[in-house]
Design a protein around this motif. Structure first.
Motif, PDB file in Angstrom:
ATOM      1  N   ALA A 103       0.832  -1.204   0.000  1.00 61.35           N
ATOM      2  CA  ALA A 103       0.000   0.000   0.000  1.00 61.35           C
ATOM      3  C   ALA A 103       0.870   1.259   0.000  1.00 61.35           C
ATOM      4  O   ALA A 103       0.596   2.214  -0.745  1.00 61.35           O
ATOM      5  CB  ALA A 103      -0.929  -0.011   1.209  1.00 61.35           C
ATOM      6  N   LYS A 104       1.913   1.284   0.819  1.00 62.47           N
ATOM      7  CA  LYS A 104       2.780   2.453   0.860  1.00 62.47           C
ATOM      8  C   LYS A 104       3.560   2.605  -0.443  1.00 62.47           C
ATOM      9  O   LYS A 104       3.735   3.721  -0.948  1.00 62.47           O
ATOM     10  CB  LYS A 104       3.739   2.358   2.053  1.00 62.47           C
ATOM     11  CG  LYS A 104       3.037   2.418   3.407  1.00 62.47           C
ATOM     12  CD  LYS A 104       4.007   2.555   4.565  1.00 62.47           C
ATOM     13  CE  LYS A 104       4.619   3.932   4.615  1.00 62.47           C
ATOM     14  NZ  LYS A 104       5.397   4.147   5.848  1.00 62.47           N
ATOM     15  N   TYR A 265       2.191   0.653  13.832  1.00 65.98           N
ATOM     16  CA  TYR A 265       0.962   0.563  13.052  1.00 65.98           C
ATOM     17  C   TYR A 265      -0.015  -0.399  13.704  1.00 65.98           C
ATOM     18  O   TYR A 265       0.386  -1.403  14.306  1.00 65.98           O
ATOM     19  CB  TYR A 265       1.255   0.082  11.624  1.00 65.98           C
ATOM     20  CG  TYR A 265       2.131   1.009  10.815  1.00 65.98           C
ATOM     21  CD1 TYR A 265       1.572   1.950   9.964  1.00 65.98           C
ATOM     22  CD2 TYR A 265       3.520   0.944  10.913  1.00 65.98           C
ATOM     23  CE1 TYR A 265       2.374   2.811   9.221  1.00 65.98           C
ATOM     24  CE2 TYR A 265       4.333   1.798  10.173  1.00 65.98           C
ATOM     25  CZ  TYR A 265       3.751   2.719   9.330  1.00 65.98           C
ATOM     26  OH  TYR A 265       4.542   3.570   8.607  1.00 65.98           O
ATOM     27  N   ARG A 287      -1.114   9.242  10.583  1.00 70.81           N
ATOM     28  CA  ARG A 287      -1.763   9.013   9.292  1.00 70.81           C
ATOM     29  C   ARG A 287      -2.727   7.836   9.389  1.00 70.81           C
ATOM     30  O   ARG A 287      -2.565   6.959  10.238  1.00 70.81           O
ATOM     31  CB  ARG A 287      -0.735   8.720   8.188  1.00 70.81           C
ATOM     32  CG  ARG A 287       0.102   9.901   7.760  1.00 70.81           C
ATOM     33  CD  ARG A 287       1.103   9.514   6.680  1.00 70.81           C
ATOM     34  NE  ARG A 287       1.939  10.650   6.315  1.00 70.81           N
ATOM     35  CZ  ARG A 287       3.039  10.999   6.956  1.00 70.81           C
ATOM     36  NH1 ARG A 287       3.443  10.302   8.009  1.00 70.81           N
ATOM     37  NH2 ARG A 287       3.742  12.053   6.566  1.00 70.81           N
ATOM     38  N   TRP A 289      -4.100   5.023   6.668  1.00 68.54           N
ATOM     39  CA  TRP A 289      -4.018   4.440   5.341  1.00 68.54           C
ATOM     40  C   TRP A 289      -5.181   3.469   5.165  1.00 68.54           C
ATOM     41  O   TRP A 289      -5.571   2.777   6.103  1.00 68.54           O
ATOM     42  CB  TRP A 289      -2.713   3.664   5.159  1.00 68.54           C
ATOM     43  CG  TRP A 289      -1.456   4.447   5.370  1.00 68.54           C
ATOM     44  CD1 TRP A 289      -0.906   4.811   6.565  1.00 68.54           C
ATOM     45  CD2 TRP A 289      -0.575   4.959   4.366  1.00 68.54           C
ATOM     46  NE1 TRP A 289       0.259   5.522   6.382  1.00 68.54           N
ATOM     47  CE2 TRP A 289       0.485   5.624   5.036  1.00 68.54           C
ATOM     48  CE3 TRP A 289      -0.572   4.910   2.980  1.00 68.54           C
ATOM     49  CZ2 TRP A 289       1.528   6.220   4.347  1.00 68.54           C
ATOM     50  CZ3 TRP A 289       0.475   5.509   2.296  1.00 68.54           C
ATOM     51  CH2 TRP A 289       1.507   6.164   2.977  1.00 68.54           C
ATOM     52  N   ALA A 402      -4.084  12.080  -0.754  1.00 67.01           N
ATOM     53  CA  ALA A 402      -3.068  11.113  -0.336  1.00 67.01           C
ATOM     54  C   ALA A 402      -1.674  11.605  -0.699  1.00 67.01           C
ATOM     55  O   ALA A 402      -0.719  11.431   0.070  1.00 67.01           O
ATOM     56  CB  ALA A 402      -3.341   9.762  -0.983  1.00 67.01           C
ATOM     57  N   THR A 406       1.426  12.494   2.138  1.00 67.32           N
ATOM     58  CA  THR A 406       2.745  11.853   2.198  1.00 67.32           C
ATOM     59  C   THR A 406       3.838  12.842   1.819  1.00 67.32           C
ATOM     60  O   THR A 406       4.914  12.441   1.370  1.00 67.32           O
ATOM     61  CB  THR A 406       2.790  10.633   1.266  1.00 67.32           C
ATOM     62  OG1 THR A 406       2.434  11.043  -0.072  1.00 67.32           O
ATOM     63  CG2 THR A 406       1.819   9.571   1.722  1.00 67.32           C
ATOM     64  N   VAL A 426      -5.246   3.144  -3.171  1.00 67.45           N
ATOM     65  CA  VAL A 426      -4.853   3.342  -1.769  1.00 67.45           C
ATOM     66  C   VAL A 426      -5.106   4.790  -1.390  1.00 67.45           C
ATOM     67  O   VAL A 426      -4.792   5.708  -2.150  1.00 67.45           O
ATOM     68  CB  VAL A 426      -3.373   2.992  -1.554  1.00 67.45           C
ATOM     69  CG1 VAL A 426      -2.955   3.251  -0.104  1.00 67.45           C
ATOM     70  CG2 VAL A 426      -3.100   1.537  -1.935  1.00 67.45           C
ATOM     71  N   CYS A 428      -4.782   7.866   1.815  1.00 71.02           N
ATOM     72  CA  CYS A 428      -3.994   8.234   2.992  1.00 71.02           C
ATOM     73  C   CYS A 428      -4.445   9.604   3.482  1.00 71.02           C
ATOM     74  O   CYS A 428      -4.648  10.528   2.692  1.00 71.02           O
ATOM     75  CB  CYS A 428      -2.503   8.262   2.651  1.00 71.02           C
ATOM     76  SG  CYS A 428      -1.431   8.712   4.036  1.00 71.02           S
ATOM     77  N   GLU A 472      -1.244   4.776  11.454  1.00 74.19           N
ATOM     78  CA  GLU A 472       0.188   5.034  11.632  1.00 74.19           C
ATOM     79  C   GLU A 472       0.377   5.953  12.832  1.00 74.19           C
ATOM     80  O   GLU A 472      -0.152   7.058  12.862  1.00 74.19           O
ATOM     81  CB  GLU A 472       0.766   5.666  10.373  1.00 74.19           C
ATOM     82  CG  GLU A 472       2.235   6.036  10.486  1.00 74.19           C
ATOM     83  CD  GLU A 472       2.750   6.744   9.245  1.00 74.19           C
ATOM     84  OE1 GLU A 472       3.557   7.689   9.401  1.00 74.19           O
ATOM     85  OE2 GLU A 472       2.334   6.376   8.130  1.00 74.19           O
TER      86      GLU A 472
END
Length: 489
Positions: A103-104, A265, A287, A289, A402, A406, A426, A428, A472
Protein backbone atom coordinates in the motif's frame (compact mmCIF):
# COMPACT_ATOMS: atom_id res chain seq x y z
CA UNK A 1 26.97 37.71 11.80
CA UNK A 2 26.48 34.36 10.09
CA UNK A 3 26.82 33.20 6.53
CA UNK A 4 25.16 30.51 4.45
CA UNK A 5 26.77 27.06 4.70
CA UNK A 6 27.35 27.38 0.95
CA UNK A 7 29.93 30.08 1.74
CA UNK A 8 31.41 28.57 4.88
CA UNK A 9 34.48 26.34 5.07
CA UNK A 10 34.18 23.74 7.79
CA UNK A 11 34.98 20.10 8.52
CA UNK A 12 33.92 17.93 11.43
CA UNK A 13 36.35 15.21 12.41
CA UNK A 14 35.45 12.02 14.31
CA UNK A 15 38.46 10.01 15.38
CA UNK A 16 38.55 6.44 16.56
CA UNK A 17 35.53 5.36 14.51
CA UNK A 18 35.26 1.74 13.34
CA UNK A 19 32.56 -0.32 11.69
CA UNK A 20 31.89 -3.93 10.80
CA UNK A 21 29.09 -6.23 9.66
CA UNK A 22 27.85 -9.18 11.73
CA UNK A 23 26.04 -12.27 10.46
CA UNK A 24 23.16 -13.35 12.71
CA UNK A 25 21.82 -16.90 12.71
CA UNK A 26 18.23 -17.81 13.54
CA UNK A 27 17.43 -19.05 17.03
CA UNK A 28 15.54 -22.08 15.68
CA UNK A 29 16.65 -23.42 12.27
CA UNK A 30 17.60 -22.17 8.83
CA UNK A 31 14.63 -23.69 6.99
CA UNK A 32 11.06 -22.41 7.22
CA UNK A 33 7.71 -22.67 5.47
CA UNK A 34 4.49 -20.63 5.58
CA UNK A 35 3.27 -19.37 8.99
CA UNK A 36 6.59 -20.12 10.73
CA UNK A 37 8.50 -17.65 12.95
CA UNK A 38 12.12 -16.54 12.48
CA UNK A 39 13.91 -15.07 15.51
CA UNK A 40 17.22 -13.18 15.60
CA UNK A 41 19.14 -11.87 18.63
CA UNK A 42 20.99 -8.62 17.92
CA UNK A 43 24.52 -8.03 19.26
CA UNK A 44 24.58 -6.61 22.78
CA UNK A 45 26.77 -3.80 24.16
CA UNK A 46 27.21 -2.36 20.68
CA UNK A 47 26.13 0.62 18.60
CA UNK A 48 23.82 -0.88 15.97
CA UNK A 49 22.82 0.72 12.69
CA UNK A 50 19.18 -0.42 12.69
CA UNK A 51 18.63 0.69 9.06
CA UNK A 52 21.29 -1.79 7.96
CA UNK A 53 19.41 -4.85 9.31
CA UNK A 54 18.81 -7.20 6.38
CA UNK A 55 17.22 -10.63 6.10
CA UNK A 56 18.89 -13.09 3.70
CA UNK A 57 17.40 -16.36 2.49
CA UNK A 58 16.87 -18.67 -0.44
CA UNK A 59 13.27 -19.11 -1.55
CA UNK A 60 11.52 -21.59 -3.79
CA UNK A 61 8.01 -22.79 -4.50
CA UNK A 62 7.59 -26.43 -3.56
CA UNK A 63 4.25 -27.63 -4.97
CA UNK A 64 4.49 -29.84 -8.05
CA UNK A 65 2.80 -28.78 -11.31
CA UNK A 66 1.01 -25.77 -9.82
CA UNK A 67 2.58 -23.11 -12.03
CA UNK A 68 3.62 -21.43 -8.77
CA UNK A 69 5.37 -18.06 -8.73
CA UNK A 70 6.96 -16.04 -5.96
CA UNK A 71 5.19 -12.70 -5.40
CA UNK A 72 6.34 -9.30 -6.60
CA UNK A 73 8.47 -7.84 -3.76
CA UNK A 74 9.96 -10.68 -1.75
CA UNK A 75 8.95 -9.05 1.56
CA UNK A 76 5.39 -10.07 0.65
CA UNK A 77 6.35 -13.33 2.38
CA UNK A 78 6.35 -11.47 5.75
CA UNK A 79 3.11 -11.24 7.74
CA UNK A 80 4.37 -9.49 10.89
CA UNK A 81 7.58 -8.13 12.49
CA UNK A 82 7.94 -7.93 16.27
CA UNK A 83 10.77 -6.38 18.33
CA UNK A 84 11.36 -7.20 22.01
CA UNK A 85 14.03 -6.21 24.53
CA UNK A 86 14.53 -8.49 27.53
CA UNK A 87 11.09 -9.96 26.88
CA UNK A 88 9.44 -6.52 26.84
CA UNK A 89 7.57 -5.85 23.61
CA UNK A 90 8.95 -2.69 22.04
CA UNK A 91 6.96 -3.04 18.84
CA UNK A 92 4.18 -5.60 18.64
CA UNK A 93 4.15 -5.41 14.87
CA UNK A 94 0.97 -5.58 12.86
CA UNK A 95 -0.91 -8.17 10.91
CA UNK A 96 -0.85 -7.63 7.15
CA UNK A 97 2.67 -6.17 7.21
CA UNK A 98 3.02 -7.26 3.59
CA UNK A 99 -0.19 -5.45 2.62
CA UNK A 100 1.07 -2.25 4.29
CA UNK A 101 4.32 -2.49 2.34
CA UNK A 102 2.45 -2.76 -0.97
CA UNK A 103 0.00 0.00 0.00
CA UNK A 104 2.78 2.45 0.86
CA UNK A 105 4.74 1.56 -2.27
CA UNK A 106 1.64 2.20 -4.39
CA UNK A 107 1.82 5.87 -3.36
CA UNK A 108 5.47 6.39 -2.44
CA UNK A 109 7.21 4.30 -5.10
CA UNK A 110 8.86 0.93 -4.65
CA UNK A 111 11.48 0.47 -1.92
CA UNK A 112 12.34 -3.05 -3.10
CA UNK A 113 15.92 -4.00 -3.92
CA UNK A 114 15.83 -4.68 -7.68
CA UNK A 115 18.87 -7.00 -7.59
CA UNK A 116 17.88 -9.29 -4.72
CA UNK A 117 14.29 -8.26 -3.89
CA UNK A 118 12.32 -10.10 -6.62
CA UNK A 119 10.49 -6.89 -7.64
CA UNK A 120 8.24 -8.44 -10.32
CA UNK A 121 6.37 -11.69 -11.00
CA UNK A 122 8.09 -13.70 -13.75
CA UNK A 123 6.29 -15.47 -16.59
CA UNK A 124 8.36 -17.42 -19.15
CA UNK A 125 11.91 -16.53 -18.12
CA UNK A 126 13.23 -15.50 -14.72
CA UNK A 127 15.36 -12.36 -14.40
CA UNK A 128 16.93 -13.97 -11.33
CA UNK A 129 18.68 -16.88 -13.02
CA UNK A 130 17.69 -16.72 -16.71
CA UNK A 131 15.80 -19.99 -16.35
CA UNK A 132 12.90 -20.54 -18.75
CA UNK A 133 9.58 -22.03 -17.62
CA UNK A 134 7.28 -24.55 -19.26
CA UNK A 135 3.57 -24.99 -18.46
CA UNK A 136 2.84 -25.86 -14.81
CA UNK A 137 6.51 -25.41 -13.82
CA UNK A 138 7.15 -23.92 -10.37
CA UNK A 139 9.67 -21.19 -9.57
CA UNK A 140 12.90 -22.42 -8.02
CA UNK A 141 15.61 -19.79 -8.66
CA UNK A 142 19.17 -21.05 -9.06
CA UNK A 143 22.34 -19.07 -8.47
CA UNK A 144 24.34 -17.72 -11.42
CA UNK A 145 27.93 -18.60 -12.15
CA UNK A 146 30.31 -15.72 -11.46
CA UNK A 147 32.37 -16.56 -14.56
CA UNK A 148 29.99 -16.55 -17.49
CA UNK A 149 26.57 -15.60 -16.16
CA UNK A 150 25.16 -19.06 -16.76
CA UNK A 151 23.23 -20.73 -13.97
CA UNK A 152 24.64 -23.64 -12.04
CA UNK A 153 22.94 -27.05 -12.29
CA UNK A 154 19.65 -27.18 -10.37
CA UNK A 155 21.23 -29.55 -7.86
CA UNK A 156 23.53 -26.77 -6.66
CA UNK A 157 22.94 -23.54 -4.76
CA UNK A 158 19.80 -21.46 -5.02
CA UNK A 159 19.75 -17.72 -5.61
CA UNK A 160 19.63 -15.60 -2.48
CA UNK A 161 17.01 -12.93 -1.76
CA UNK A 162 17.41 -9.96 0.58
CA UNK A 163 14.92 -7.78 2.49
CA UNK A 164 16.64 -4.55 3.53
CA UNK A 165 13.77 -2.06 3.91
CA UNK A 166 11.58 -2.26 7.02
CA UNK A 167 8.55 -0.54 8.44
CA UNK A 168 8.06 -0.10 12.19
CA UNK A 169 10.78 0.02 14.84
CA UNK A 170 13.64 -1.31 12.70
CA UNK A 171 13.20 1.22 9.92
CA UNK A 172 12.08 4.30 11.87
CA UNK A 173 13.63 4.40 15.37
CA UNK A 174 15.60 7.59 16.03
CA UNK A 175 18.47 7.84 16.34
CA UNK A 176 19.01 5.10 13.78
CA UNK A 177 22.32 4.24 15.48
CA UNK A 178 20.89 2.47 18.53
CA UNK A 179 23.02 1.92 21.64
CA UNK A 180 22.25 -1.69 22.57
CA UNK A 181 24.26 -1.32 25.79
CA UNK A 182 21.45 0.66 27.44
CA UNK A 183 18.84 -1.97 26.50
CA UNK A 184 18.29 -5.61 27.43
CA UNK A 185 18.94 -8.20 24.71
CA UNK A 186 17.03 -7.23 21.57
CA UNK A 187 15.20 -9.98 19.65
CA UNK A 188 13.56 -9.51 16.24
CA UNK A 189 10.77 -12.00 15.43
CA UNK A 190 9.62 -12.30 11.82
CA UNK A 191 6.32 -14.10 11.17
CA UNK A 192 6.01 -15.61 7.70
CA UNK A 193 2.85 -15.21 5.60
CA UNK A 194 0.38 -17.81 4.47
CA UNK A 195 0.73 -19.56 1.09
CA UNK A 196 -2.10 -17.38 -0.26
CA UNK A 197 0.46 -14.68 -1.15
CA UNK A 198 1.70 -16.94 -3.97
CA UNK A 199 0.07 -17.27 -7.38
CA UNK A 200 -0.77 -20.37 -9.40
CA UNK A 201 -1.00 -20.25 -13.21
CA UNK A 202 -2.41 -22.66 -15.79
CA UNK A 203 0.45 -22.10 -18.22
CA UNK A 204 3.01 -19.58 -19.41
CA UNK A 205 1.35 -18.18 -22.54
CA UNK A 206 0.71 -14.46 -23.02
CA UNK A 207 -3.00 -14.76 -23.76
CA UNK A 208 -6.48 -14.03 -22.44
CA UNK A 209 -7.48 -15.45 -19.07
CA UNK A 210 -9.88 -17.90 -20.70
CA UNK A 211 -7.23 -19.34 -23.02
CA UNK A 212 -5.76 -22.74 -22.21
CA UNK A 213 -2.11 -22.45 -21.24
CA UNK A 214 -2.44 -18.77 -20.31
CA UNK A 215 -0.33 -17.34 -17.51
CA UNK A 216 -3.29 -15.32 -16.20
CA UNK A 217 -5.61 -18.35 -16.08
CA UNK A 218 -5.92 -19.98 -12.63
CA UNK A 219 -3.72 -23.01 -12.15
CA UNK A 220 -4.26 -26.09 -10.02
CA UNK A 221 -3.57 -24.16 -6.81
CA UNK A 222 -1.93 -25.64 -3.73
CA UNK A 223 1.32 -23.72 -4.28
CA UNK A 224 3.59 -23.52 -1.24
CA UNK A 225 6.95 -21.92 -0.54
CA UNK A 226 10.04 -22.79 1.46
CA UNK A 227 12.89 -20.65 2.77
CA UNK A 228 16.33 -22.01 3.57
CA UNK A 229 19.84 -20.73 4.30
CA UNK A 230 18.19 -18.08 6.46
CA UNK A 231 20.33 -15.52 8.25
CA UNK A 232 20.49 -11.77 8.89
CA UNK A 233 23.18 -9.10 8.85
CA UNK A 234 23.58 -5.81 10.72
CA UNK A 235 26.24 -3.12 10.95
CA UNK A 236 27.92 -2.52 14.29
CA UNK A 237 29.82 0.67 15.08
CA UNK A 238 32.65 1.23 17.51
CA UNK A 239 34.10 4.40 19.08
CA UNK A 240 37.61 4.60 20.52
CA UNK A 241 36.83 6.47 23.74
CA UNK A 242 34.10 6.72 26.37
CA UNK A 243 32.89 10.19 25.41
CA UNK A 244 29.66 8.89 23.86
CA UNK A 245 28.93 6.56 26.80
CA UNK A 246 29.49 9.39 29.27
CA UNK A 247 27.20 11.68 27.28
CA UNK A 248 24.38 9.07 27.28
CA UNK A 249 24.81 8.47 31.02
CA UNK A 250 24.69 12.22 31.67
CA UNK A 251 21.49 12.60 29.66
CA UNK A 252 19.83 9.79 31.63
CA UNK A 253 21.00 11.28 34.93
CA UNK A 254 19.74 14.75 33.98
CA UNK A 255 16.32 13.87 32.59
CA UNK A 256 15.79 10.41 34.08
CA UNK A 257 15.39 8.68 30.72
CA UNK A 258 16.19 8.75 27.01
CA UNK A 259 13.39 8.96 24.44
CA UNK A 260 13.52 6.90 21.25
CA UNK A 261 10.56 7.66 18.92
CA UNK A 262 9.52 5.15 16.28
CA UNK A 263 6.60 4.39 13.99
CA UNK A 264 4.03 1.80 14.93
CA UNK A 265 0.96 0.56 13.05
CA UNK A 266 -2.37 -0.98 13.98
CA UNK A 267 -4.34 -2.79 11.29
CA UNK A 268 -8.04 -3.51 10.80
CA UNK A 269 -9.51 -5.78 8.14
CA UNK A 270 -13.21 -6.21 7.45
CA UNK A 271 -15.79 -6.70 4.73
CA UNK A 272 -16.87 -3.18 3.84
CA UNK A 273 -20.49 -2.30 3.21
CA UNK A 274 -20.91 1.46 3.43
CA UNK A 275 -19.18 2.14 6.76
CA UNK A 276 -16.31 0.45 8.60
CA UNK A 277 -15.35 1.31 12.19
CA UNK A 278 -11.83 1.41 13.68
CA UNK A 279 -10.31 2.69 16.92
CA UNK A 280 -6.94 4.06 18.04
CA UNK A 281 -5.53 5.17 21.40
CA UNK A 282 -2.15 6.84 20.93
CA UNK A 283 -0.11 9.92 21.81
CA UNK A 284 0.34 10.82 18.14
CA UNK A 285 -1.91 9.47 15.37
CA UNK A 286 -0.03 10.59 12.28
CA UNK A 287 -1.76 9.01 9.29
CA UNK A 288 -4.59 6.71 8.33
CA UNK A 289 -4.02 4.44 5.34
CA UNK A 290 -6.78 2.42 3.72
CA UNK A 291 -7.02 0.07 0.74
CA UNK A 292 -9.72 -2.07 -0.83
CA UNK A 293 -9.23 -5.61 -2.13
CA UNK A 294 -11.50 -8.08 -3.90
CA UNK A 295 -13.36 -10.37 -1.51
CA UNK A 296 -11.50 -13.36 -3.05
CA UNK A 297 -8.04 -11.91 -2.33
CA UNK A 298 -7.00 -14.92 -0.19
CA UNK A 299 -7.95 -17.52 -2.83
CA UNK A 300 -4.77 -18.66 -4.55
CA UNK A 301 -5.06 -18.06 -8.28
CA UNK A 302 -3.28 -16.64 -11.29
CA UNK A 303 -1.69 -13.19 -11.22
CA UNK A 304 -3.59 -10.32 -12.83
CA UNK A 305 -2.11 -8.37 -15.70
CA UNK A 306 -1.76 -4.69 -14.85
CA UNK A 307 -3.84 -2.65 -17.30
CA UNK A 308 -1.93 -0.84 -20.00
CA UNK A 309 0.97 -3.27 -20.05
CA UNK A 310 1.60 -5.95 -22.66
CA UNK A 311 -1.21 -8.30 -23.48
CA UNK A 312 -1.98 -10.89 -26.18
CA UNK A 313 -1.40 -9.98 -29.81
CA UNK A 314 2.02 -10.08 -31.44
CA UNK A 315 4.10 -10.40 -34.57
CA UNK A 316 4.69 -14.14 -34.88
CA UNK A 317 6.68 -14.60 -38.07
CA UNK A 318 10.27 -15.66 -37.58
CA UNK A 319 11.13 -13.79 -40.78
CA UNK A 320 10.43 -10.20 -41.73
CA UNK A 321 7.81 -8.46 -39.63
CA UNK A 322 4.83 -7.36 -41.72
CA UNK A 323 1.39 -5.99 -41.01
CA UNK A 324 -0.14 -9.25 -42.25
CA UNK A 325 0.71 -10.85 -38.93
CA UNK A 326 -1.91 -8.72 -37.14
CA UNK A 327 -5.63 -8.42 -37.66
CA UNK A 328 -7.58 -5.14 -37.56
CA UNK A 329 -7.71 -5.25 -33.77
CA UNK A 330 -3.95 -5.69 -33.49
CA UNK A 331 -4.14 -9.35 -32.48
CA UNK A 332 -1.98 -12.09 -33.95
CA UNK A 333 -3.48 -13.95 -36.92
CA UNK A 334 -1.17 -16.96 -36.75
CA UNK A 335 -0.32 -19.45 -34.00
CA UNK A 336 2.25 -18.27 -31.50
CA UNK A 337 5.07 -19.94 -29.66
CA UNK A 338 6.25 -18.85 -26.24
CA UNK A 339 9.47 -17.31 -27.55
CA UNK A 340 7.70 -15.52 -30.43
CA UNK A 341 4.91 -14.17 -28.22
CA UNK A 342 6.03 -10.55 -28.03
CA UNK A 343 2.76 -8.88 -27.09
CA UNK A 344 1.50 -5.34 -27.46
CA UNK A 345 0.92 -2.52 -24.97
CA UNK A 346 -2.64 -1.22 -24.59
CA UNK A 347 -1.19 2.27 -24.12
CA UNK A 348 1.17 1.85 -27.11
CA UNK A 349 4.13 2.06 -24.75
CA UNK A 350 3.12 5.32 -23.05
CA UNK A 351 3.86 5.65 -19.31
CA UNK A 352 6.63 3.06 -19.68
CA UNK A 353 4.14 0.27 -20.44
CA UNK A 354 6.09 -1.39 -23.26
CA UNK A 355 6.66 -4.43 -21.06
CA UNK A 356 4.78 -7.03 -19.05
CA UNK A 357 3.64 -6.43 -15.47
CA UNK A 358 1.59 -8.65 -13.17
CA UNK A 359 0.18 -8.29 -9.69
CA UNK A 360 -1.02 -10.92 -7.22
CA UNK A 361 -4.66 -10.87 -6.02
CA UNK A 362 -3.51 -10.81 -2.38
CA UNK A 363 -2.01 -7.33 -2.73
CA UNK A 364 -4.05 -5.88 -5.59
CA UNK A 365 -6.00 -2.81 -4.46
CA UNK A 366 -9.18 -2.28 -6.48
CA UNK A 367 -11.74 0.51 -6.28
CA UNK A 368 -15.11 -1.01 -5.24
CA UNK A 369 -17.65 -1.26 -8.02
CA UNK A 370 -20.20 1.53 -8.34
CA UNK A 371 -23.81 0.77 -7.47
CA UNK A 372 -24.88 2.32 -10.78
CA UNK A 373 -23.19 3.54 -13.94
CA UNK A 374 -24.58 7.05 -13.48
CA UNK A 375 -22.97 7.72 -10.08
CA UNK A 376 -19.42 8.05 -8.74
CA UNK A 377 -18.16 6.38 -5.59
CA UNK A 378 -17.18 8.71 -2.72
CA UNK A 379 -15.04 8.25 0.41
CA UNK A 380 -14.82 10.17 3.71
CA UNK A 381 -13.27 9.60 7.14
CA UNK A 382 -15.20 10.39 10.33
CA UNK A 383 -12.99 10.86 13.40
CA UNK A 384 -14.90 11.30 16.68
CA UNK A 385 -17.63 13.08 14.79
CA UNK A 386 -15.31 15.31 12.75
CA UNK A 387 -15.14 14.67 9.00
CA UNK A 388 -11.90 14.41 7.04
CA UNK A 389 -11.96 15.87 4.51
CA UNK A 390 -14.97 18.16 4.92
CA UNK A 391 -16.56 16.70 1.79
CA UNK A 392 -17.04 13.19 0.35
CA UNK A 393 -14.08 12.73 -2.00
CA UNK A 394 -13.99 11.02 -5.37
CA UNK A 395 -11.15 8.68 -6.35
CA UNK A 396 -9.28 11.53 -8.05
CA UNK A 397 -9.65 13.82 -5.03
CA UNK A 398 -8.60 10.96 -2.76
CA UNK A 399 -5.37 10.52 -4.71
CA UNK A 400 -4.64 14.26 -4.52
CA UNK A 401 -5.18 14.27 -0.74
CA UNK A 402 -3.07 11.11 -0.34
CA UNK A 403 -0.24 12.76 -2.28
CA UNK A 404 -0.37 15.78 0.06
CA UNK A 405 -0.58 13.48 3.08
CA UNK A 406 2.75 11.85 2.20
CA UNK A 407 4.52 15.18 1.67
CA UNK A 408 8.26 14.72 2.13
CA UNK A 409 8.03 11.02 1.33
CA UNK A 410 6.07 11.10 -1.93
CA UNK A 411 7.73 10.01 -5.16
CA UNK A 412 5.81 10.41 -8.42
CA UNK A 413 4.69 6.88 -9.32
CA UNK A 414 4.40 6.45 -13.07
CA UNK A 415 0.86 5.14 -13.40
CA UNK A 416 -2.38 6.10 -15.08
CA UNK A 417 -5.71 6.85 -13.45
CA UNK A 418 -7.01 3.54 -14.80
CA UNK A 419 -4.11 1.66 -13.19
CA UNK A 420 -4.59 3.52 -9.89
CA UNK A 421 -8.27 2.59 -9.67
CA UNK A 422 -7.83 -1.00 -10.88
CA UNK A 423 -4.62 -2.07 -9.10
CA UNK A 424 -3.23 0.55 -6.68
CA UNK A 425 -6.30 2.10 -5.08
CA UNK A 426 -4.85 3.34 -1.77
CA UNK A 427 -5.91 6.35 0.32
CA UNK A 428 -3.99 8.23 2.99
CA UNK A 429 -5.01 11.00 5.43
CA UNK A 430 -2.30 12.92 7.31
CA UNK A 431 -3.14 14.20 10.80
CA UNK A 432 0.26 15.56 11.84
CA UNK A 433 2.38 18.52 10.79
CA UNK A 434 3.99 18.13 7.35
CA UNK A 435 7.43 16.49 7.54
CA UNK A 436 7.35 16.46 11.34
CA UNK A 437 9.01 13.03 11.35
CA UNK A 438 12.24 14.54 10.08
CA UNK A 439 12.53 16.80 13.15
CA UNK A 440 11.39 14.14 15.65
CA UNK A 441 8.29 16.18 16.45
CA UNK A 442 5.14 14.63 17.92
CA UNK A 443 2.32 16.60 16.34
CA UNK A 444 -0.29 13.98 15.49
CA UNK A 445 -3.73 13.55 17.02
CA UNK A 446 -3.55 12.64 20.74
CA UNK A 447 -6.31 10.10 21.43
CA UNK A 448 -5.22 8.73 24.82
CA UNK A 449 -7.79 10.50 26.98
CA UNK A 450 -10.65 9.94 24.55
CA UNK A 451 -10.05 6.89 22.38
CA UNK A 452 -10.60 7.65 18.72
CA UNK A 453 -13.78 6.24 17.21
CA UNK A 454 -13.13 6.33 13.50
CA UNK A 455 -15.21 5.37 10.49
CA UNK A 456 -14.54 5.15 6.79
CA UNK A 457 -17.81 6.03 5.09
CA UNK A 458 -18.51 5.42 1.42
CA UNK A 459 -21.43 6.02 -0.92
CA UNK A 460 -22.54 4.50 -4.21
CA UNK A 461 -20.52 1.30 -3.93
CA UNK A 462 -21.50 -2.35 -3.90
CA UNK A 463 -20.74 -4.43 -0.80
CA UNK A 464 -18.35 -7.34 -0.18
CA UNK A 465 -15.02 -5.61 -0.84
CA UNK A 466 -12.31 -6.34 1.71
CA UNK A 467 -11.13 -3.14 3.42
CA UNK A 468 -7.80 -2.89 5.25
CA UNK A 469 -7.15 0.17 7.45
CA UNK A 470 -3.75 1.02 8.96
CA UNK A 471 -3.35 3.60 11.73
CA UNK A 472 0.19 5.03 11.63
CA UNK A 473 1.32 6.22 15.08
CA UNK A 474 4.48 7.60 16.65
CA UNK A 475 5.31 5.67 19.81
CA UNK A 476 8.11 6.43 22.25
CA UNK A 477 10.53 4.08 23.99
CA UNK A 478 11.84 5.57 27.23
CA UNK A 479 15.06 4.04 28.55
CA UNK A 480 16.09 4.80 32.11
CA UNK A 481 18.97 3.86 34.39
CA UNK A 482 19.53 0.16 34.92
CA UNK A 483 17.93 -0.64 31.53
CA UNK A 484 14.47 0.27 32.75
CA UNK A 485 12.00 0.45 29.84
CA UNK A 486 8.71 2.27 29.31
CA UNK A 487 6.62 2.26 26.11
CA UNK A 488 4.30 5.16 25.38
CA UNK A 489 2.03 4.17 22.54
Amino acid sequence: MSYSPALTYFLDRLQGFSTNIFRLETQNNDTATANKILRFSLPSNALLNMRSFALHFNAKTTAASAGARLPAKIDTLIERVEVTAGGVQLSQGLNYYNVLRHAKDALLGSKTNSVCGHPEIVRTKSYVDGLGFVDAADENPAVLSSTNGERYPSTMKQAQFIIDHWEGFIGTCEPKILDAAILPDIVISIYLADNSVLTSSHGVGLAAAATSGSFIKDGAGGATYELNNIHATIESIGLADAVYDNMVSAMIAQKGYLEIPFKQYVSYSNTHSGSTRFTAATQSLDRIWFAFRASTFATQGAPHRVKGFKTEGAFTSTGAITGANLDAAGNATASRSVEQDIGISEYNGLLDTNKEKYIGPFYEFVEPAASATTVKQTYQLQLNGAYYPQFPMTAEEMYCIAKNSTLGQYNENLMSLQQYKAHYFVGCARLNMPESEFSRTLSGLDTRSVSLQGYLNTTNITANSNLVIFCEMTSTLRVGAGRMLEIIV
